[in-house]
Design a protein around this motif. Structure first.
Motif, PDB file in Angstrom:
ATOM      1  N   LEU A  45       0.827  -1.208   0.000  1.00  0.00           N
ATOM      2  CA  LEU A  45       0.000   0.000   0.000  1.00  0.00           C
ATOM      3  C   LEU A  45       0.862   1.258   0.000  1.00  0.00           C
ATOM      4  N   LEU A  46       1.931   1.250   0.797  1.00  0.00           N
ATOM      5  CA  LEU A  46       2.836   2.403   0.825  1.00  0.00           C
ATOM      6  C   LEU A  46       3.472   2.628  -0.543  1.00  0.00           C
ATOM      7  N   ALA A  47       3.867   1.539  -1.194  1.00  0.00           N
ATOM      8  CA  ALA A  47       4.442   1.669  -2.539  1.00  0.00           C
ATOM      9  C   ALA A  47       3.419   2.253  -3.507  1.00  0.00           C
ATOM     10  N   LYS A  48       2.179   1.789  -3.407  1.00  0.00           N
ATOM     11  CA  LYS A  48       1.131   2.299  -4.288  1.00  0.00           C
ATOM     12  C   LYS A  48       0.866   3.779  -4.019  1.00  0.00           C
ATOM     13  N   LEU A  49       0.805   4.154  -2.740  1.00  0.00           N
ATOM     14  CA  LEU A  49       0.567   5.566  -2.403  1.00  0.00           C
ATOM     15  C   LEU A  49       1.708   6.447  -2.894  1.00  0.00           C
ATOM     16  N   THR A  50       2.928   5.922  -2.873  1.00  0.00           N
ATOM     17  CA  THR A  50       4.067   6.671  -3.405  1.00  0.00           C
ATOM     18  C   THR A  50       3.902   6.886  -4.904  1.00  0.00           C
ATOM     19  N   ALA A  51       3.449   5.854  -5.618  1.00  0.00           N
ATOM     20  CA  ALA A  51       3.217   5.990  -7.057  1.00  0.00           C
ATOM     21  C   ALA A  51       2.099   6.993  -7.343  1.00  0.00           C
ATOM     22  N   VAL A  52       1.034   6.963  -6.551  1.00  0.00           N
ATOM     23  CA  VAL A  52      -0.073   7.915  -6.724  1.00  0.00           C
ATOM     24  C   VAL A  52       0.417   9.336  -6.442  1.00  0.00           C
ATOM     25  N   ALA A  53       1.251   9.501  -5.408  1.00  0.00           N
ATOM     26  CA  ALA A  53       1.801  10.833  -5.110  1.00  0.00           C
ATOM     27  C   ALA A  53       2.663  11.329  -6.266  1.00  0.00           C
ATOM     28  N   GLY A  54       3.433  10.435  -6.877  1.00  0.00           N
ATOM     29  CA  GLY A  54       4.228  10.822  -8.042  1.00  0.00           C
ATOM     30  C   GLY A  54       3.352  11.233  -9.211  1.00  0.00           C
ATOM     31  N   MET A  55       2.261  10.492  -9.411  1.00  0.00           N
ATOM     32  CA  MET A  55       1.324  10.824 -10.483  1.00  0.00           C
ATOM     33  C   MET A  55       0.695  12.196 -10.253  1.00  0.00           C
ATOM     34  N   LEU A  56       0.288  12.454  -9.012  1.00  0.00           N
ATOM     35  CA  LEU A  56      -0.297  13.764  -8.692  1.00  0.00           C
ATOM     36  C   LEU A  56       0.730  14.882  -8.831  1.00  0.00           C
ATOM     37  N   GLY A  57       1.961  14.600  -8.439  1.00  0.00           N
ATOM     38  CA  GLY A  57       3.020  15.601  -8.576  1.00  0.00           C
ATOM     39  C   GLY A  57       3.287  15.950 -10.033  1.00  0.00           C
ATOM     40  N   ALA A  58       3.320  14.933 -10.890  1.00  0.00           N
ATOM     41  CA  ALA A  58       3.524  15.181 -12.324  1.00  0.00           C
ATOM     42  C   ALA A  58       2.352  15.956 -12.916  1.00  0.00           C
ATOM     43  N   ALA A  59       1.142  15.622 -12.504  1.00  0.00           N
ATOM     44  CA  ALA A  59      -0.045  16.342 -12.996  1.00  0.00           C
ATOM     45  C   ALA A  59      -0.022  17.797 -12.537  1.00  0.00           C
ATOM     46  N   ALA A  60       0.346  18.018 -11.285  1.00  0.00           N
ATOM     47  CA  ALA A  60       0.416  19.397 -10.771  1.00  0.00           C
ATOM     48  C   ALA A  60       1.508  20.176 -11.489  1.00  0.00           C
ATOM     49  N   GLY A  61       2.641  19.530 -11.730  1.00  0.00           N
ATOM     50  CA  GLY A  61       3.725  20.203 -12.444  1.00  0.00           C
ATOM     51  C   GLY A  61       3.312  20.589 -13.852  1.00  0.00           C
ATOM     52  N   SER A  62       2.622  19.710 -14.542  1.00  0.00           N
ATOM     53  CA  SER A  62       2.135  20.001 -15.880  1.00  0.00           C
ATOM     54  C   SER A  62       1.158  21.175 -15.862  1.00  0.00           C
ATOM     55  N   HIS A  63       0.238  21.140 -14.897  1.00  0.00           N
ATOM     56  CA  HIS A  63      -0.762  22.200 -14.794  1.00  0.00           C
ATOM     57  C   HIS A  63      -0.093  23.557 -14.555  1.00  0.00           C
ATOM     58  N   VAL A  64       0.837  23.600 -13.630  1.00  0.00           N
ATOM     59  CA  VAL A  64       1.527  24.858 -13.310  1.00  0.00           C
ATOM     60  C   VAL A  64       2.337  25.326 -14.512  1.00  0.00           C
ATOM     61  N   TYR A  65       3.005  24.416 -15.195  1.00  0.00           N
ATOM     62  CA  TYR A  65       3.830  24.771 -16.349  1.00  0.00           C
ATOM     63  C   TYR A  65       2.986  25.372 -17.461  1.00  0.00           C
ATOM     64  N   VAL A  66       1.879  24.727 -17.795  1.00  0.00           N
ATOM     65  CA  VAL A  66       1.020  25.222 -18.869  1.00  0.00           C
ATOM     66  C   VAL A  66       0.372  26.545 -18.470  1.00  0.00           C
ATOM     67  N   ARG A  67      -0.059  26.634 -17.221  1.00  0.00           N
ATOM     68  CA  ARG A  67      -0.704  27.867 -16.763  1.00  0.00           C
ATOM     69  C   ARG A  67       0.263  29.056 -16.788  1.00  0.00           C
ATOM     70  N   ARG A  68       1.504  28.799 -16.423  1.00  0.00           N
ATOM     71  CA  ARG A  68       2.510  29.859 -16.404  1.00  0.00           C
ATOM     72  C   ARG A  68       2.802  30.376 -17.813  1.00  0.00           C
ATOM     73  N   LEU A  69       2.688  29.496 -18.788  1.00  0.00           N
ATOM     74  CA  LEU A  69       3.006  29.868 -20.165  1.00  0.00           C
ATOM     75  C   LEU A  69       1.768  29.966 -21.048  1.00  0.00           C
ATOM     76  N   ARG A  70       0.614  30.231 -20.452  1.00  0.00           N
ATOM     77  CA  ARG A  70      -0.624  30.192 -21.241  1.00  0.00           C
ATOM     78  C   ARG A  70      -0.682  31.253 -22.322  1.00  0.00           C
TER      79      ARG A  70
END
Length: 105
Positions: A45-70
């Motif tokens: 479960l901890l490994a899975k939660l780490t993967a989900v946190a990585g997925m959310l981090g990548a999604a947040a990074g993408s969102h911030v990157y696109v928003r900054r350069l909109r």
């Protein structure tokens, strides 16, 4: 804010909510934190939660990157890296979910 931007944050909030409620369910199912931490199920479960946190981090990074350069056209290579990372973390989370099902079943 464009509809896609609103959906992006909404989808991340939904995934985060699923992670929190799933963790609460696991704690209840295991009978507390100590039994959860000392079991194979807890480690998976901890490994899975780490993967989900990585997925959310990548999604947040993408969102911030696109928003900054909109006002500009963001380089597609960088967006592709974010989307690729999000997909990879999501695939790992799915594989780990299968492992959780096997351990608990």
């Amino acid at each position: 804010m464009p509809p896609v931007g609103s959906f992006s944050w909404l989808s991340m909030a939904c995934v985060g909510t699923l992670a929190v409620t799933g963790t609460a369910h696991a704690l209840i199912h295991a009978g507390g934190l100590a039994p959860l931490l000392t079991s194979a199920y807890g480690a998976a479960l901890l490994a899975k939660l780490t993967a989900v946190a990585g997925m959310l981090g990548a999604a947040a990074g993408s969102h911030v990157y696109v928003r900054r350069l909109r006002s500009l056209t963001p380089p597609t290579q960088v967006i592709g890296l974010f989307v690729g990372a999000e997909f990879a973390f999501g695939a790992v989370a799915l594989v780990l979910t299968a492992g959780l099902v096997k351990i608990s079943g």
